[in-house]
Design a protein around this motif. Structure first.
Motif, PDB file in Angstrom:
ATOM      1  N   ILE A  17     -23.589 -52.805  71.577  1.00 20.04           N
ATOM      2  CA  ILE A  17     -23.618 -51.567  71.969  1.00 20.04           C
ATOM      3  C   ILE A  17     -22.601 -50.891  73.261  1.00 20.04           C
ATOM      4  CG2 ILE A  17     -25.212 -49.647  73.270  1.00 20.04           C
ATOM      5  CD1 ILE A  17     -27.552 -51.146  71.739  1.00 20.04           C
ATOM      6  N   LYS A  18     -22.455 -51.925  74.000  1.00 18.45           N
ATOM      7  CA  LYS A  18     -21.552 -51.915  75.235  1.00 18.45           C
ATOM      8  C   LYS A  18     -20.303 -51.831  74.639  1.00 18.45           C
ATOM      9  CE  LYS A  18     -19.937 -54.198  79.480  1.00 18.45           C
ATOM     10  NZ  LYS A  18     -19.948 -55.334  80.315  1.00 18.45           N
ATOM     11  N   ALA A  19     -19.912 -52.466  73.692  1.00 21.27           N
ATOM     12  CA  ALA A  19     -18.449 -52.565  73.186  1.00 21.27           C
ATOM     13  C   ALA A  19     -18.159 -51.142  72.553  1.00 21.27           C
ATOM     14  CB  ALA A  19     -18.110 -53.681  72.175  1.00 21.27           C
ATOM     15  N   ALA A  20     -19.001 -50.844  71.728  1.00 23.19           N
ATOM     16  CA  ALA A  20     -18.907 -49.649  71.004  1.00 23.19           C
ATOM     17  C   ALA A  20     -18.939 -48.510  72.013  1.00 23.19           C
ATOM     18  CB  ALA A  20     -20.102 -49.388  69.962  1.00 23.19           C
ATOM     19  N   GLU A  21     -19.645 -48.422  73.000  1.00 22.44           N
ATOM     20  CA  GLU A  21     -19.378 -47.291  73.895  1.00 22.44           C
ATOM     21  C   GLU A  21     -18.041 -47.318  74.607  1.00 22.44           C
ATOM     22  OE1 GLU A  21     -22.324 -45.146  77.079  1.00 22.44           O
ATOM     23  OE2 GLU A  21     -22.010 -47.388  77.340  1.00 22.44           O
ATOM     24  N   GLU A  22     -17.685 -48.534  74.904  1.00 23.77           N
ATOM     25  CA  GLU A  22     -16.282 -48.590  75.510  1.00 23.77           C
ATOM     26  C   GLU A  22     -15.282 -48.042  74.648  1.00 23.77           C
ATOM     27  OE1 GLU A  22     -15.742 -52.678  76.631  1.00 23.77           O
ATOM     28  OE2 GLU A  22     -17.374 -52.302  78.234  1.00 23.77           O
ATOM     29  N   TYR A  23     -15.269 -48.350  73.407  1.00 26.84           N
ATOM     30  CA  TYR A  23     -14.218 -47.734  72.573  1.00 26.84           C
ATOM     31  C   TYR A  23     -14.466 -46.076  72.420  1.00 26.84           C
ATOM     32  CZ  TYR A  23     -12.826 -52.028  70.040  1.00 26.84           C
ATOM     33  OH  TYR A  23     -12.080 -53.284  69.962  1.00 26.84           O
ATOM     34  N   CYS A  24     -15.621 -45.792  72.409  1.00 28.96           N
ATOM     35  CA  CYS A  24     -15.894 -44.156  72.139  1.00 28.96           C
ATOM     36  C   CYS A  24     -15.219 -43.603  73.383  1.00 28.96           C
ATOM     37  CB  CYS A  24     -17.274 -43.932  72.001  1.00 28.96           C
ATOM     38  SG  CYS A  24     -17.907 -44.442  70.134  1.00 28.96           S
ATOM     39  N   LYS A  25     -15.498 -43.959  74.517  1.00 29.63           N
ATOM     40  CA  LYS A  25     -15.013 -43.461  75.740  1.00 29.63           C
ATOM     41  C   LYS A  25     -13.376 -43.040  75.595  1.00 29.63           C
ATOM     42  CE  LYS A  25     -18.828 -44.598  79.051  1.00 29.63           C
ATOM     43  NZ  LYS A  25     -18.859 -45.209  80.232  1.00 29.63           N
ATOM     44  N   VAL A  26     -12.773 -44.052  75.209  1.00 26.57           N
ATOM     45  CA  VAL A  26     -11.329 -43.865  75.097  1.00 26.57           C
ATOM     46  C   VAL A  26     -11.071 -43.090  73.595  1.00 26.57           C
ATOM     47  CG1 VAL A  26      -9.076 -45.006  74.594  1.00 26.57           C
ATOM     48  CG2 VAL A  26     -10.930 -45.994  76.076  1.00 26.57           C
ATOM     49  N   HIS A  27     -11.738 -43.709  72.657  1.00 27.44           N
ATOM     50  CA  HIS A  27     -11.335 -42.616  71.276  1.00 27.44           C
ATOM     51  C   HIS A  27     -11.412 -41.257  71.329  1.00 27.44           C
ATOM     52  CE1 HIS A  27     -10.416 -42.314  67.104  1.00 27.44           C
ATOM     53  NE2 HIS A  27     -11.524 -41.885  66.964  1.00 27.44           N
ATOM     54  N   PHE A  28     -12.708 -40.962  71.976  1.00 24.24           N
ATOM     55  CA  PHE A  28     -13.072 -39.494  72.077  1.00 24.24           C
ATOM     56  C   PHE A  28     -12.799 -38.708  73.061  1.00 24.24           C
ATOM     57  CE2 PHE A  28     -16.006 -41.372  68.822  1.00 24.24           C
ATOM     58  CZ  PHE A  28     -15.635 -40.393  67.763  1.00 24.24           C
ATOM     59  N   SER A  29     -11.890 -39.541  73.984  1.00 24.32           N
ATOM     60  CA  SER A  29     -11.724 -38.617  75.164  1.00 24.32           C
ATOM     61  C   SER A  29     -10.590 -37.564  74.978  1.00 24.32           C
ATOM     62  CB  SER A  29     -11.051 -39.623  76.447  1.00 24.32           C
ATOM     63  OG  SER A  29      -9.862 -40.122  76.094  1.00 24.32           O
ATOM     64  N   HIS A  30     -10.486 -36.728  75.767  1.00 18.90           N
ATOM     65  CA  HIS A  30      -9.596 -35.491  75.575  1.00 18.90           C
ATOM     66  C   HIS A  30      -8.763 -35.352  76.831  1.00 18.90           C
ATOM     67  CE1 HIS A  30      -7.904 -31.408  75.336  1.00 18.90           C
ATOM     68  NE2 HIS A  30      -8.289 -31.331  74.077  1.00 18.90           N
ATOM     69  N   PRO A  31      -7.481 -35.231  76.482  1.00 20.54           N
ATOM     70  CA  PRO A  31      -6.296 -35.212  78.053  1.00 20.54           C
ATOM     71  C   PRO A  31      -6.521 -34.174  78.985  1.00 20.54           C
ATOM     72  CG  PRO A  31      -5.253 -34.668  75.837  1.00 20.54           C
ATOM     73  CD  PRO A  31      -6.390 -35.082  75.511  1.00 20.54           C
ATOM     74  N   LYS A  32      -7.210 -33.234  78.516  1.00 19.81           N
ATOM     75  CA  LYS A  32      -7.635 -31.904  79.419  1.00 19.81           C
ATOM     76  C   LYS A  32      -9.091 -31.946  79.940  1.00 19.81           C
ATOM     77  CE  LYS A  32      -7.038 -27.051  79.869  1.00 19.81           C
ATOM     78  NZ  LYS A  32      -6.656 -25.660  79.307  1.00 19.81           N
TER      79      LYS A  32
END
Length: 235
Positions: free
Chosen positions: A21-36
């Motif tokens: 779960i921790k690893a998946a959340e870390e991926y999502c925070k980067v993958h789904f982040s928006h530059p703005k």
């Protein structure tokens, strides 16, 4: 065909852990982040996954029903169904759909292999050699050398296993391991003496017939596969 492999390989037992779960959340925070606009914490439902760990011991609350593998099923019929068994995990089936639709590949290989087997048997009968079928020789008429021709090891594993539903000739070791580990079949396929292009072309074009003769002299009895298209299959 192939569902049992995917169930045992990916979905049985303690599948969800806090580390995952921790690893998946870390991926999502980067993958789904928006530059703005940054990252929306609601995009990863950590609480729902933690619920599975805490309340289900990490095991997935789903029920899968399927027709027996290897069954010939007319099209427009359901091959298997999947339901969640906990209302709080209503979302889970959509997450698993991506994995389970992959059984299209071994199912398609198994279906094509069966049709090819039917064609082979038809022409063995039509050409006056039904004794080949009676002796089981037709089960080695379409040998699997396909490991090198597929996209991945898992493709060789599942596709090769599917082929073994209809035939017994194979050199795809990954398929044999799969069938033993996931279908409890000690040995589902066998090899035969076979040449390859390098062993034929090493004799040179002028001595191709000698290479053929060598194979037959080395293996005077039983089955043998000999490459014939190194130069000109019609000569």
């Amino acid at each position: 065909f192939g569902l049992q492999y995917f169930l045992k390989r990916y979905l049985v037992g303690k599948v969800v852990t806090m580390d995952k779960i921790k690893a998946a959340e870390e991926y999502c925070k980067v993958h789904f982040s928006h530059p703005k606009y940054g990252y929306d914490e609601k995009l990863f439902n950590r609480g729902a996954w933690e619920y599975i760990v805490k309340e289900k011991g990490g095991m997935l609350p789903i029920s899968i029903k399927a027709v027996p593998e290897g069954t010939v099923v007319p099209y427009k019929n359901v091959l298997f169904t999947m339901e969640n068994t906990d209302d709080k995990c209503f979302w889970l089936t959509n997450y698993l759909e991506t994995l389970l639709v992959q059984i299209w590949y071994p199912t398609t290989v198994c279906t094509q292999s069966r049709e090819q087997k039917k064609i082979i048997m038809k022409y063995l009968r039509d050409t006056g050699t039904p004794e080949v079928i009676e002796g089981g020789g037709h089960l080695f008429k379409l040998h699997d050398f396909g490991f090198r021709g597929v996209s991945s090891t898992e493709s060789a594993t599942t596709g090769g296993a599917a082929h073994l539903v209809n035939f017994m000739g194979t050199d795809t070791m990954a398929a044999l391991v799969c069938v033993k580990e996931y279908y409890n079949e000690k040995m589902s396929g066998f090899s035969i003496p076979a040449s390859e292009h390098s062993t034929m072309t090493s004799w040179g074009r002028e001595k191709e017939v000698d290479a053929m003769r060598n194979m037959l002299e080395k293996y005077p009895k039983g089955l043998v596969a000999c490459v014939s298209d190194s130069y000109d299959i019609f000569q």
